[in-house]
Design an enzyme around this catalytic site. Structure first.
Site, mmCIF file in Angstrom:
data_model
loop_
_atom_site.group_PDB
_atom_site.id
_atom_site.type_symbol
_atom_site.label_atom_id
_atom_site.label_comp_id
_atom_site.label_asym_id
_atom_site.label_seq_id
_atom_site.Cartn_x
_atom_site.Cartn_y
_atom_site.Cartn_z
ATOM 1 N N GLY A 1 -4.034 -5.941 6.774
ATOM 2 C CA GLY A 1 -5.086 -5.023 7.190
ATOM 3 C C GLY A 1 -5.942 -5.528 8.333
ATOM 4 O O GLY A 1 -6.407 -4.739 9.160
ATOM 5 N N THR B 1 0.825 -1.211 0.000
ATOM 6 C CA THR B 1 0.000 0.000 0.000
ATOM 7 C C THR B 1 0.857 1.258 0.000
ATOM 8 O O THR B 1 1.874 1.312 0.695
ATOM 9 C CB THR B 1 -0.845 -0.001 1.298
ATOM 10 O OG1 THR B 1 -1.698 -1.132 1.250
ATOM 11 C CG2 THR B 1 -1.636 1.261 1.473
ATOM 12 N N VAL C 1 -12.467 -6.254 2.189
ATOM 13 C CA VAL C 1 -11.998 -4.871 2.290
ATOM 14 C C VAL C 1 -10.991 -4.833 3.425
ATOM 15 O O VAL C 1 -11.233 -5.414 4.489
ATOM 16 C CB VAL C 1 -13.180 -3.909 2.564
ATOM 17 C CG1 VAL C 1 -12.692 -2.519 2.904
ATOM 18 C CG2 VAL C 1 -14.118 -3.861 1.354
HETATM 19 N N1 ASP Z 1 -3.012 -2.932 4.247
HETATM 20 C C1 ASP Z 1 -3.345 -3.477 2.958
HETATM 21 C C2 ASP Z 1 -4.538 -4.363 3.088
HETATM 22 O O1 ASP Z 1 -4.607 -5.121 4.042
HETATM 23 C C3 ASP Z 1 -2.269 -4.237 2.291
HETATM 24 C C4 ASP Z 1 -0.854 -3.808 2.495
HETATM 25 O O2 ASP Z 1 -0.572 -2.694 2.887
HETATM 26 O O3 ASP Z 1 0.019 -4.631 2.272
HETATM 27 O O4 ASP Z 1 -5.364 -4.345 2.215
#
Ligand code: ASP
Length: 321
Positions: free
Chosen positions: A236, A182, A211
């Protein structure tokens, strides 16, 4: 485990810049650094460069974070954000994004398909609707009504990777892959305005409909104009269970430095999760005086920083040895 060695390492890593947070010194009292922009991972440097074009000419932090993360959304070689993002189990690219401005206003979209710049849609949700969050088809309809065009955002490379994955079809969250995560960005402009943005295609090969934390205000991103901002990357679900970014900002409100707040939020996850060694979490925080903190569960999390003196990437300290 967290050790004294980590502390020392942090101190060393922090000397490169006046206000990079030093966990041993709560109040540096060295004044305010602005403008400044920080974003997650090495690829954040490219996004910061765009943001800096705006911040450097006294522009607004909100414009800087939106434009900055859009660089990564448009980059087809990045397989975790925007166009080119890896799809879910069913081969669909579903995007999550959110944004907050210097007044604490927030906008968000989740489970959005066919749109290459979800962050721009999130900003429109914030500025043009009475709502904070739109999801799925409703978010797509709204985007189309605002002039966005439906696009194919599943690139050939991402489709090939998905087809390869399907052969083994194991649902296993990825721990930490360098340059694949992200993008979250926090910026402080020359007027002292704070803003943040966060955008992702989420976990690769997630269940359709999943999500993550990234579009959830308080989980993937939180900005309190009075205190500072925080953002998350990594698994997440663990961030959502602890309302991570809000937690970081609240800890800052209670007097922790950005670095200390990130450390405490990561430690909370490490203690709560059954198998913290199977996940990666990274927090990034920016105080309203320009002080920066970052910390992750495992080795490998980096962030990019740009201010008047430097454009650099920094390896964050981490909890698990
Ligand atoms: N935080 C993001 C999610 O869980 C993925 C990531 O940052 O690697 O969708």
């Amino acid at each position: 485990m967290f050790t004294r060695r980590n502390f020392i390492h942090t101190t060393v890593a922090s000397t490169g810049s006046l206000l990079l947070s030093n966990p041993l010194t709560q109040n540096l009292g060295t004044g305010v650094r602005k403008p400044v922009v920080v974003s997650t991972w090495d690829f954040g440097q490219k996004a910061n460069a765009r943001a800096w074009e705006i911040l450097g000419r006294q522009g607004r932090a909100l414009d800087a974070v939106e434009q900055g993360v859009m660089v990564i959304e448009a980059d087809t070689s990045n397989m975790t954000v925007g166009v080119g993002g890896l799809p879910d189990r069913d081969g669909k690219v579903t995007l999550d994004a959110c944004i907050m401005d210097e007044h604490g206003n927030a906008g968000s979209v989740c489970f959005l398909e066919h749109i290459s710049h979800p962050i721009a849609v999130a900003r429109m949700v914030m500025e043009r609707t009475p709502h904070v969050m739109l999801a799925g088809e409703g978010a797509l309809d709204f985007a189309l009504s605002q002039g966005f065009k439906k696009e194919n955002i599943l690139t050939k490379e991402a489709k090939n990777a998905w087809e390869k994955w399907k052969k083994s079809a194991e649902y296993k969250p990825i721990i930490n892959v360098e340059n694949h995560d992200t993008i979250a960005m926090l910026a402080l402009d020359s007027q002292g305005g704070l803003a943040g943005a966060c955008t992702t295609s989420g976990l690769a090969y997630k269940l359709h409909g999943r999500v993550g934390d990234s579009p959830i205000i308080g989980a993937g991103l939180y900005v309190d104009p009075e205190i500072g901002g925080a953002a998350a990357t990594g698994l997440g679900e663990a961030v959502m269970r602890t309302v991570g970014s809000f937690l970081v900002v609240e800890l800052m409100r209670q007097g922790r430095s950005p670095q200390e707040a990130c450390m405490e939020a990561v430690e909370r996850i490490a203690k709560r999760e059954k198998r913290p060694q199977d996940m990666q979490i990274g927090y990034l925080a920016l105080g309203r005086n320009g002080e920066v903190g970052a910390y992750s569960l495992q080795k490998g999390f980096t962030y990019a920083l740009q201010d008047e003196e430097q454009s650099t990437t920094v390896a964050a300290l981490y909890y698990l040895e």
